[in-house]
Design an enzyme around this catalytic site. Structure first.
Site, PDB file in Angstrom:
ATOM      1  CE1 TYR A   1      52.190  41.580  51.865  1.00 43.47           C
ATOM      2  CE2 TYR A   1      51.759  40.729  54.055  1.00 43.47           C
ATOM      3  CZ  TYR A   1      52.170  41.757  53.240  1.00 43.47           C
ATOM      4  OH  TYR A   1      52.571  42.935  53.778  1.00 43.47           O
TER       5      TYR A   1
ATOM      6  CE1 TYR B   1      48.071  27.086  40.498  1.00 45.10           C
ATOM      7  CE2 TYR B   1      46.381  27.871  42.017  1.00 45.10           C
ATOM      8  CZ  TYR B   1      47.047  27.962  40.807  1.00 45.10           C
ATOM      9  OH  TYR B   1      46.682  28.937  39.912  1.00 45.10           O
TER      10      TYR B   1
ATOM     11  NE  ARG C   1      46.264  35.571  41.263  1.00 46.49           N
ATOM     12  CZ  ARG C   1      45.274  35.856  40.416  1.00 46.49           C
ATOM     13  NH1 ARG C   1      45.360  35.488  39.148  1.00 46.49           N
ATOM     14  NH2 ARG C   1      44.218  36.511  40.802  1.00 46.49           N
TER      15      ARG C   1
ATOM     16  CB  THR D   1      43.508  31.348  41.608  1.00 47.44           C
ATOM     17  OG1 THR D   1      44.474  30.801  42.502  1.00 47.44           O
ATOM     18  CG2 THR D   1      43.872  32.785  41.300  1.00 47.44           C
TER      19      THR D   1
ATOM     20  CB  ILE E   1      43.746  22.667  36.851  1.00 50.50           C
ATOM     21  CG1 ILE E   1      43.781  21.241  37.431  1.00 50.50           C
ATOM     22  CG2 ILE E   1      42.744  23.527  37.610  1.00 50.50           C
ATOM     23  CD1 ILE E   1      44.208  21.169  38.890  1.00 50.50           C
TER      24      ILE E   1
ATOM     25  CE  LYS F   1      46.007  25.536  38.125  1.00 50.19           C
ATOM     26  NZ  LYS F   1      44.902  26.422  38.565  1.00 50.19           N
TER      27      LYS F   1
END
Length: 293
Positions: free
Chosen positions: A109, A135, A140, A46, A205, A163
């Site tokens: 999305y 992740y 997000r 990202t 991370i 993560k």
């Protein structure tokens, strides 16, 4: 064995004025991180603006990282997608290029059900022979991984960790409960690294490691060595600066801060836009307080 312990930098992708990837600058950044004790490179995530890289650029950036690092520390390639076939293709190519592991973000999305999420990750895991970190960043993607889904995914030999960017330490502890102590957990939030380590994490991370790599790595290793007070002191010292790095969507502030410090990483690709004047002032003041500027 863990993919890494310590600080993995979520590396920015430097761009030239015309918007092309600046590969010379990328090589400089990679060497900077090896020199400054970063424990792993996370490329094309990202923070690396992977969603605006075409496939050729995406794979060229991964190849650059693999070639420059040359086995000195692990290279983890972000190859996640909201299109499973696309994620498989990127992952297969990244493995061919020599990536040590993959980072797989939840589909964004279009989202999916938990069963769809499970099948998505399994399809990618079945396509490669290197370790995968999932992740989870619902802020997000709006697509969280339920602990029971994660428990089933962790049974796959290639899915070795996560993560965790939920910012929810209760959720982190639940992950540890259902997945066991061998499942590798890394913080995806720079402001709660030490608390997550206390919940059994192996590292972070990190976005802020783009600027403070030594300090971030030192913080984690101090904690893992049992020097928890010293680790917490580092976490607290950089808290205001870390908060400033997230007042606008990542990587807008971190690139602004890096450019102030002379890293010359360029701007972002639209739709991301340059930091506001108020953000730049906040960054400047927070960096002055910790003697970065």
């Amino acid at each position: 064995m863990a993919i890494f312990k310590g600080s993995g930098v979520a590396l920015v992708t430097p761009f030239k004025e015309n918007g092309d990837i600046d590969f010379k600058k990328l090589e400089e950044l990679l060497e900077f991180h090896v020199k400054n004790h970063t424990d792993a490179i996370v490329i094309t995530g990202t923070t690396g603006e992977a969603s605006t890289l075409n496939d050729t650029e995406h794979l060229e950036a991964i190849k650059c990282a693999v070639d420059v690092i040359d086995g000195r520390i692990p290279v983890i390639a972000g190859t996640g997608s909201n299109d499973t076939r696309h994620g498989i293709n990127l992952s297969v190519e990244a493995e061919k290029l020599g990536a040590d592991a993959l980072l797989q973000v939840t589909p964004y999305y279009n989202k999916t059900s938990q069963k769809g999420l499970e099948e998505h990750f399994l399809a990618i895991a079945n396509s490669v022979n290197i370790p995968i970190l999932l992740y989870d960043v619902p802020g997000r993607t709006n697509m969280p991984i339920a602990p029971e889904t994660l428990k089933r995914l962790a049974e796959h030999k290639n899915i070795v960790g996560i993560k965790d960017a939920t910012g929810n330490l209760g959720h982190t502890i639940e992950i540890r409960r259902v997945c066991g102590e061998d499942f590798q957990v890394y913080s995806g939030n720079d402001d709660v690294v030490v608390p997550l380590l206390a919940a059994g994490g192996l590292g972070v991370i990190s976005v802020s490691a783009n600027i403070i790599p030594k300090e971030t790595s030192e913080m984690v290793h101090l904690f893992l060595e049992g020097k928890t007070k010293e680790a917490l002191e580092i976490q607290v010292k950089y808290k205001k600066f870390i908060d400033a790095l997230f007042v606008e969507p990542n990587p807008i502030p971190v690139k602004a801060a890096m450019n102030m410090l002379g890293f010359e990483v360029g701007g972002m690709r639209l739709p991301l836009y340059e930091a506001s004047d108020s953000t730049k002032e906040l960054l400047k003041n927070s960096m002055k307080e910790i003697n970065l500027l």
